[in-house]
Scaffold this active site. Structure first.
Site, PDB file in Angstrom:
ATOM      1  N   CYS A   9      12.095   3.858   4.863  1.00 58.12           N
ATOM      2  CA  CYS A   9      12.389   5.243   4.456  1.00 58.12           C
ATOM      3  C   CYS A   9      13.716   5.276   3.687  1.00 58.12           C
ATOM      4  O   CYS A   9      13.841   5.995   2.691  1.00 58.12           O
ATOM      5  CB  CYS A   9      12.434   6.178   5.666  1.00 58.12           C
ATOM      6  N   HIS A  61       6.350   8.512   6.292  1.00 54.49           N
ATOM      7  CA  HIS A  61       6.550   7.515   7.345  1.00 54.49           C
ATOM      8  C   HIS A  61       5.329   7.436   8.249  1.00 54.49           C
ATOM      9  O   HIS A  61       4.995   8.395   8.941  1.00 54.49           O
ATOM     10  CB  HIS A  61       7.796   7.822   8.178  1.00 54.49           C
ATOM     11  N   HIS A  82       7.405   0.582   9.466  1.00 53.14           N
ATOM     12  CA  HIS A  82       6.964   1.553   8.462  1.00 53.14           C
ATOM     13  C   HIS A  82       5.811   0.825   7.781  1.00 53.14           C
ATOM     14  O   HIS A  82       6.034  -0.248   7.182  1.00 53.14           O
ATOM     15  CB  HIS A  82       8.095   1.891   7.487  1.00 53.14           C
ATOM     16  N   HIS A 137       3.250  -1.150   5.852  1.00 48.94           N
ATOM     17  CA  HIS A 137       3.411  -1.797   4.548  1.00 48.94           C
ATOM     18  C   HIS A 137       2.328  -2.830   4.345  1.00 48.94           C
ATOM     19  O   HIS A 137       1.798  -3.408   5.289  1.00 48.94           O
ATOM     20  CB  HIS A 137       4.801  -2.443   4.416  1.00 48.94           C
TER      21      HIS A 137
HETATM   22  P1  AMP Z   1       6.309  -7.661   8.405  1.00 52.73           P
HETATM   23  O1  AMP Z   1       6.765  -8.923   9.076  1.00 52.73           O
HETATM   24  O2  AMP Z   1       4.865  -7.639   8.075  1.00 52.73           O
HETATM   25  O3  AMP Z   1       6.775  -6.432   9.159  1.00 52.73           O
HETATM   26  O4  AMP Z   1       7.026  -7.650   6.998  1.00 52.73           O
HETATM   27  C1  AMP Z   1       8.283  -7.100   6.759  1.00 52.73           C
HETATM   28  C2  AMP Z   1       8.734  -7.650   5.431  1.00 52.73           C
HETATM   29  O5  AMP Z   1       9.810  -6.867   4.967  1.00 52.73           O
HETATM   30  C3  AMP Z   1       9.220  -9.102   5.490  1.00 52.73           C
HETATM   31  O6  AMP Z   1       8.408  -9.886   4.618  1.00 52.73           O
HETATM   32  C4  AMP Z   1      10.670  -9.016   5.008  1.00 52.73           C
HETATM   33  O7  AMP Z   1      11.054 -10.101   4.206  1.00 52.73           O
HETATM   34  C5  AMP Z   1      10.661  -7.707   4.238  1.00 52.73           C
HETATM   35  N1  AMP Z   1      11.954  -7.042   4.144  1.00 52.73           N
HETATM   36  C6  AMP Z   1      12.828  -6.801   5.140  1.00 52.73           C
HETATM   37  N2  AMP Z   1      13.907  -6.126   4.682  1.00 52.73           N
HETATM   38  C7  AMP Z   1      13.703  -5.959   3.352  1.00 52.73           C
HETATM   39  C8  AMP Z   1      14.459  -5.355   2.303  1.00 52.73           C
HETATM   40  N3  AMP Z   1      15.645  -4.767   2.528  1.00 52.73           N
HETATM   41  N4  AMP Z   1      13.950  -5.377   1.047  1.00 52.73           N
HETATM   42  C9  AMP Z   1      12.756  -5.961   0.806  1.00 52.73           C
HETATM   43  N5  AMP Z   1      11.995  -6.536   1.747  1.00 52.73           N
HETATM   44  C10 AMP Z   1      12.460  -6.547   3.004  1.00 52.73           C
HETATM   45 ZN    ZN Z   2       9.864   4.910   7.456  1.00 50.13          ZN
END
Ligand code: AMP
Ligand code: ZN
Length: 113
Positions: A6, A45, A97, A99
């Protein structure tokens, strides 16, 4: 609510934006696991797949449309790519969140579990 993604959508935390429209935001994963590793997220969210309902699920179909469009634009549509969403601890979800990881640009390992 304190949510990393967010904050990224709001612009409070910087990100490498790849795509944005009214309901969806896409940006490069900070720790890429493949030459192309983009995260596509709903602007509203939703914590995880566990919180998808008939009221908010339309954005998921839109995310898949965006994934297909980005795959073409980023040059991975032809060779192939993967869209993955981890839900909860056992799947390794670290950011709560919702993704979708768009991965491609190399021969991906075929590991379902
Ligand atoms: P998951 O493990 O499926 O929850 O994926 C979360 C993803 O978010 C991981 O691949 C991280 O590398 C990525 N991530 C965490 N913080 C950031 C950030 N600030 N900018 C871009 N990607 C991020
Ligand atoms: Zn969020």
């Amino acid at each position: 609510m304190d949510c990393l993604f967010c904050s990224i959508i709001k612009g409070d935390i910087p990100s490498a934006k790849v795509y944005e429209d009214e309901t969806v935001y896409a940006f490069k994963d900070i720790n890429p696991m493949a030459p192309v590793h983009v995260l596509i997220i709903p602007k509203t969210h939703i914590s995880s797949m566990n919180d998808v309902t008939p009221e908010n699920s339309a954005v998921i179909a839109h995310i898949y449309e965006v994934a297909a469009k980005l795959a073409k634009e980023l040059g991975i549509a032809e060779n192939g790519f993967r869209v993955v969403s981890n839900c909860g601890a056992d799947a390794g979800q670290t950011v709560f969140h919702l993704h979708f990881h768009l991965l491609g640009g190399k021969k991906l390992k075929v590991e379902m579990c």
